[in-house]
Scaffold this active site. Structure first.
Site, PDB file in Angstrom:
ATOM      1  N   PHE A 258       0.830  -1.213   0.000  1.00 54.64           N
ATOM      2  CA  PHE A 258       0.000   0.000   0.000  1.00 54.64           C
ATOM      3  C   PHE A 258       0.871   1.272   0.000  1.00 54.64           C
ATOM      4  O   PHE A 258       0.917   2.024  -0.989  1.00 54.64           O
ATOM      5  CB  PHE A 258      -0.941  -0.079   1.210  1.00 54.64           C
ATOM      6  CG  PHE A 258      -1.538   1.219   1.666  1.00 54.64           C
ATOM      7  CD1 PHE A 258      -2.112   2.100   0.755  1.00 54.64           C
ATOM      8  CD2 PHE A 258      -1.535   1.555   3.016  1.00 54.64           C
ATOM      9  CE1 PHE A 258      -2.664   3.306   1.186  1.00 54.64           C
ATOM     10  CE2 PHE A 258      -2.093   2.745   3.447  1.00 54.64           C
ATOM     11  CZ  PHE A 258      -2.649   3.625   2.539  1.00 54.64           C
TER      12      PHE A 258
ATOM     13  N   ASP B 113      10.224  -7.319  -2.616  1.00 56.51           N
ATOM     14  CA  ASP B 113       8.951  -7.590  -1.937  1.00 56.51           C
ATOM     15  C   ASP B 113       8.656  -9.074  -2.104  1.00 56.51           C
ATOM     16  O   ASP B 113       8.909  -9.640  -3.174  1.00 56.51           O
ATOM     17  CB  ASP B 113       7.835  -6.740  -2.594  1.00 56.51           C
ATOM     18  CG  ASP B 113       6.591  -6.633  -1.726  1.00 56.51           C
ATOM     19  OD1 ASP B 113       5.993  -7.676  -1.429  1.00 56.51           O
ATOM     20  OD2 ASP B 113       6.208  -5.500  -1.363  1.00 56.51           O
ATOM     21  N   ASP B 114       8.131  -9.726  -1.084  1.00 56.84           N
ATOM     22  CA  ASP B 114       7.801 -11.153  -1.247  1.00 56.84           C
ATOM     23  C   ASP B 114       6.374 -11.351  -1.740  1.00 56.84           C
ATOM     24  O   ASP B 114       5.904 -12.489  -1.867  1.00 56.84           O
ATOM     25  CB  ASP B 114       8.060 -11.932   0.054  1.00 56.84           C
ATOM     26  CG  ASP B 114       7.015 -11.624   1.135  1.00 56.84           C
ATOM     27  OD1 ASP B 114       6.197 -10.692   0.951  1.00 56.84           O
ATOM     28  OD2 ASP B 114       7.026 -12.327   2.164  1.00 56.84           O
TER      29      ASP B 114
ATOM     30  N   LEU C  40      10.161  -0.526   3.938  1.00 53.76           N
ATOM     31  CA  LEU C  40       8.750  -0.571   4.327  1.00 53.76           C
ATOM     32  C   LEU C  40       8.232  -1.994   4.473  1.00 53.76           C
ATOM     33  O   LEU C  40       7.119  -2.201   4.979  1.00 53.76           O
ATOM     34  CB  LEU C  40       7.899   0.171   3.279  1.00 53.76           C
ATOM     35  CG  LEU C  40       8.224   1.658   3.133  1.00 53.76           C
ATOM     36  CD1 LEU C  40       7.580   2.229   1.881  1.00 53.76           C
ATOM     37  CD2 LEU C  40       7.757   2.429   4.346  1.00 53.76           C
ATOM     38  N   ALA C  41       9.007  -2.987   4.033  1.00 54.88           N
ATOM     39  CA  ALA C  41       8.525  -4.373   4.107  1.00 54.88           C
ATOM     40  C   ALA C  41       8.289  -4.755   5.562  1.00 54.88           C
ATOM     41  O   ALA C  41       9.144  -4.532   6.421  1.00 54.88           O
ATOM     42  CB  ALA C  41       9.539  -5.323   3.467  1.00 54.88           C
TER      43      ALA C  41
ATOM     44  N   TYR D  40       3.832  -6.492  17.415  1.00 52.82           N
ATOM     45  CA  TYR D  40       4.087  -5.582  16.289  1.00 52.82           C
ATOM     46  C   TYR D  40       4.773  -4.303  16.780  1.00 52.82           C
ATOM     47  O   TYR D  40       5.795  -3.878  16.236  1.00 52.82           O
ATOM     48  CB  TYR D  40       2.750  -5.251  15.606  1.00 52.82           C
ATOM     49  CG  TYR D  40       2.838  -4.211  14.519  1.00 52.82           C
ATOM     50  CD1 TYR D  40       3.368  -4.516  13.285  1.00 52.82           C
ATOM     51  CD2 TYR D  40       2.385  -2.906  14.747  1.00 52.82           C
ATOM     52  CE1 TYR D  40       3.458  -3.557  12.284  1.00 52.82           C
ATOM     53  CE2 TYR D  40       2.451  -1.942  13.754  1.00 52.82           C
ATOM     54  CZ  TYR D  40       2.989  -2.280  12.533  1.00 52.82           C
ATOM     55  OH  TYR D  40       3.079  -1.322  11.544  1.00 52.82           O
TER      56      TYR D  40
ATOM     57  N   LYS E 253       8.655  -2.913  16.138  1.00 46.28           N
ATOM     58  CA  LYS E 253       8.944  -1.590  15.562  1.00 46.28           C
ATOM     59  C   LYS E 253       9.897  -0.830  16.487  1.00 46.28           C
ATOM     60  O   LYS E 253      10.821  -0.159  16.025  1.00 46.28           O
ATOM     61  CB  LYS E 253       7.648  -0.795  15.345  1.00 46.28           C
ATOM     62  CG  LYS E 253       6.786  -1.315  14.217  1.00 46.28           C
ATOM     63  CD  LYS E 253       7.491  -1.200  12.874  1.00 46.28           C
ATOM     64  CE  LYS E 253       6.608  -1.556  11.694  1.00 46.28           C
ATOM     65  NZ  LYS E 253       7.329  -1.567  10.416  1.00 46.28           N
TER      66      LYS E 253
ATOM     67  N   ARG F 265      -8.545   8.373  16.459  1.00 50.65           N
ATOM     68  CA  ARG F 265      -7.256   8.102  15.836  1.00 50.65           C
ATOM     69  C   ARG F 265      -6.796   9.338  15.062  1.00 50.65           C
ATOM     70  O   ARG F 265      -7.586  10.240  14.769  1.00 50.65           O
ATOM     71  CB  ARG F 265      -7.383   6.928  14.841  1.00 50.65           C
ATOM     72  CG  ARG F 265      -7.713   5.587  15.488  1.00 50.65           C
ATOM     73  CD  ARG F 265      -6.585   5.073  16.355  1.00 50.65           C
ATOM     74  NE  ARG F 265      -6.862   3.781  16.972  1.00 50.65           N
ATOM     75  CZ  ARG F 265      -7.388   3.618  18.190  1.00 50.65           C
ATOM     76  NH1 ARG F 265      -7.734   4.667  18.913  1.00 50.65           N
ATOM     77  NH2 ARG F 265      -7.570   2.415  18.678  1.00 50.65           N
TER      78      ARG F 265
ATOM     79  N   GLY G 197      -8.148  -4.761  24.296  1.00 50.93           N
ATOM     80  CA  GLY G 197      -6.812  -4.178  24.096  1.00 50.93           C
ATOM     81  C   GLY G 197      -6.807  -2.969  23.176  1.00 50.93           C
ATOM     82  O   GLY G 197      -5.743  -2.420  22.882  1.00 50.93           O
TER      83      GLY G 197
HETATM   84  N1  NAD Z   1      -0.723   1.389   7.059  1.00 52.70           N
HETATM   85  C1  NAD Z   1      -0.517   1.964   8.247  1.00 52.70           C
HETATM   86  O1  NAD Z   1      -1.415   2.631   8.799  1.00 52.70           O
HETATM   87  C2  NAD Z   1       0.821   1.845   8.928  1.00 52.70           C
HETATM   88  C3  NAD Z   1       0.959   2.437  10.199  1.00 52.70           C
HETATM   89  C4  NAD Z   1       2.181   2.333  10.848  1.00 52.70           C
HETATM   90  C5  NAD Z   1       3.251   1.705  10.229  1.00 52.70           C
HETATM   91  N2  NAD Z   1       3.092   1.127   8.997  1.00 52.70           N
HETATM   92  C6  NAD Z   1       4.253   0.469   8.385  1.00 52.70           C
HETATM   93  O2  NAD Z   1       4.424   0.938   7.055  1.00 52.70           O
HETATM   94  C7  NAD Z   1       4.981  -0.101   6.248  1.00 52.70           C
HETATM   95  C8  NAD Z   1       4.114  -0.345   5.018  1.00 52.70           C
HETATM   96  O3  NAD Z   1       2.830  -0.783   5.464  1.00 52.70           O
HETATM   97  P1  NAD Z   1       1.573  -0.926   4.486  1.00 52.70           P
HETATM   98  O4  NAD Z   1       0.406  -0.396   5.215  1.00 52.70           O
HETATM   99  O5  NAD Z   1       1.909  -0.396   3.144  1.00 52.70           O
HETATM  100  O6  NAD Z   1       1.396  -2.523   4.448  1.00 52.70           O
HETATM  101  P2  NAD Z   1       1.426  -3.539   3.218  1.00 52.70           P
HETATM  102  O7  NAD Z   1       1.124  -4.886   3.787  1.00 52.70           O
HETATM  103  O8  NAD Z   1       0.568  -3.050   2.110  1.00 52.70           O
HETATM  104  O9  NAD Z   1       2.942  -3.454   2.746  1.00 52.70           O
HETATM  105  C9  NAD Z   1       3.970  -4.259   3.272  1.00 52.70           C
HETATM  106  C10 NAD Z   1       4.725  -4.857   2.120  1.00 52.70           C
HETATM  107  O10 NAD Z   1       5.778  -5.688   2.643  1.00 52.70           O
HETATM  108  C11 NAD Z   1       5.782  -6.915   1.937  1.00 52.70           C
HETATM  109  N3  NAD Z   1       6.330  -7.942   2.818  1.00 52.70           N
HETATM  110  C12 NAD Z   1       5.747  -8.497   3.915  1.00 52.70           C
HETATM  111  N4  NAD Z   1       6.544  -9.428   4.444  1.00 52.70           N
HETATM  112  C13 NAD Z   1       7.662  -9.463   3.679  1.00 52.70           C
HETATM  113  C14 NAD Z   1       8.855 -10.245   3.716  1.00 52.70           C
HETATM  114  N5  NAD Z   1       9.040 -11.203   4.644  1.00 52.70           N
HETATM  115  N6  NAD Z   1       9.789 -10.027   2.768  1.00 52.70           N
HETATM  116  C15 NAD Z   1       9.594  -9.091   1.796  1.00 52.70           C
HETATM  117  N7  NAD Z   1       8.489  -8.342   1.704  1.00 52.70           N
HETATM  118  C16 NAD Z   1       7.536  -8.518   2.643  1.00 52.70           C
HETATM  119  C17 NAD Z   1       4.329  -7.173   1.558  1.00 52.70           C
HETATM  120  O11 NAD Z   1       4.171  -8.060   0.454  1.00 52.70           O
HETATM  121  C18 NAD Z   1       3.845  -5.759   1.242  1.00 52.70           C
HETATM  122  O12 NAD Z   1       4.030  -5.430  -0.118  1.00 52.70           O
HETATM  123  C19 NAD Z   1       5.113  -1.321   7.162  1.00 52.70           C
HETATM  124  O13 NAD Z   1       6.428  -1.361   7.682  1.00 52.70           O
HETATM  125  C20 NAD Z   1       4.112  -1.038   8.262  1.00 52.70           C
HETATM  126  O14 NAD Z   1       4.438  -1.721   9.449  1.00 52.70           O
HETATM  127  C21 NAD Z   1       1.891   1.180   8.332  1.00 52.70           C
END
Ligand code: NAD
Length: 309
Positions: A12, A32-33, A72-73, A139, A143, A207, A268
């Site tokens: 995303f 990305d996996d 970001l993964a 989680y 982080k 939020r 929670g």
């Molecule tokens: N969306 C939110 O509100 C939010 C809030 C706080 C932090 N985050 C952080 O932002 C980052 C992006 O989040 P997002 O919302 O886009 O989620 P998302 O799930 O859309 O993106 C995460 C990506 O990482 C890839 N991934 C997961 N495990 C993997 C692995 N083992 N190896 C390689 N790739 C892997 C997934 O395929 C995906 O494309 C993450 O680190 C998340 O923790 C997001």
């Protein structure tokens, strides 16, 4: 033209960053996996390596000549962290160390995604970066571990980093069908289908909802502010929105009257969360300024355009 690597770039938030860098003429590669990310989220000519984050060091070609890595993964789900504690730790904490190690070997600065989950149940609002950190979930703990290892990356290994504590990010490409989706995409999906929305508890929980376009601007600005002392910055608006208010704003944007039913409060669930955006402004020179209704309109337009016929 600069060269960047985006881990989790098919997801995303990552795909919006890739799109922005790519459309400014930069070379962007993605690792990305595809566990939750999708190839279709990426520009057709963006190189994609499909592999696990812990194998990122096994791809030296990805790292050569890089100006920066955006990490970001992650398994971006509190619930998954509860269900598969050690498995998510491997990705969310160990995977971040793997990125820092490869960055050290190739002399590359790293901007990485942290989360408001590092705060846990806040003692005071708004949550500022120097607040006591008491994550409540695996989680959030992973982080926080990433932030601590960023200090090691800088102090011991000479890798400049910048961590961004995202609050509740919303926007196009957030998958509403995932059982781990955020409240915004789930509400949007239901309201567009003219189905009732379920609010857990009384809906007064609040939020800090931040538009993905603002998150992309923060990510890009943070690369120039990567440093050896491992700074961290909130990415938030400083505005508090209750879940009920969110449902009404979203319904207005869509043009429907929401049908709301109340389910049991989630165990929670934090009651209120809102970030202090002062450091975002001071350090990265920006504010997350997209008004909620405008950010929601972008989400709704995307959801309508991609809805199955
Ligand atoms: N969306 C939110 O509100 C939010 C809030 C706080 C932090 N985050 C952080 O932002 C980052 C992006 O989040 P997002 O919302 O886009 O989620 P998302 O799930 O859309 O993106 C995460 C990506 O990482 C890839 N991934 C997961 N495990 C993997 C692995 N083992 N190896 C390689 N790739 C892997 C997934 O395929 C995906 O494309 C993450 O680190 C998340 O923790 C997001």
């Amino acid at each position: 033209m600069a060269r960047y690597l985006v881990t989790g770039g098919a997801g995303f938030i990552g795909s919006h960053l890739v799109e922005a860098l790519h459309s400014d003429g930069h070379a962007v590669a993605v690792l990305d996996d595809l566990s939750t990310g999708r190839r279709e989220n990426l520009p057709a000519d963006a190189p994609l390596v499909v592999d696990d984050i812990n194998r990122i060091g096994a791809h030296p070609d990805l790292w050569r000549g890089l100006d920066g890595c955006f990490h970001l993964a992650a398994v971006a789900s509190v619930q998954r962290g509860t269900e598969d504690w050690a498995g998510c730790h491997d990705v969310n904490a160990r995977g971040t160390i793997a990125v820092f190690e490869a960055a050290r070997d190739h002399g590359v600065p790293v901007v990485y995604a942290s989360s408001a989950a590092v705060y846990g149940d806040p003692i005071a609002l708004p949550q500022a970066e120097d607040a006591l950190l008491r994550p409540l979930t695996a989680y959030g703990a992973d982080k926080l571990a990433s932030e601590l290892h960023a200090r090691v990356a800088g102090g011991v290994h000479g890798v400049p980093t910048h961590g961004l504590r995202f609050f509740n990010v919303y926007g196009p490409r957030q998958d509403p069908r995932s059982p781990y989706s955020g409240v915004v995409s789930v509400f949007c999906d239901r309201l567009l289908a003219d189905r009732p929305i379920v609010v857990h508890g009384d809906g007064a929980q609040s939020r800090d909802f931040v538009a993905v376009a603002d998150v992309v601007r923060a990510l890009r600005a943070a690369l120039g502010a990567a440093a050896l002392d491992a700074p961290v910055t909130n990415v938030c608006t400083g505005r508090s929105t209750s879940v009920l208010e969110l449902s009404h704003t979203l319904a207005r944007v869509i043009g429907v009257t929401p049908r709301v039913s109340h389910g049991p409060a989630r165990v929670g669930d934090i009651r209120h969360s809102v970030g202090d955006p002062a450091r975002l402004h001071e350090t990265l020179g920006m504010t997350a300024e997209t008004p909620l209704a405008e950010g929601l309109a972008a989400l709704v337009a995307w959801a309508r355009a991609t809805a199955p016929a």
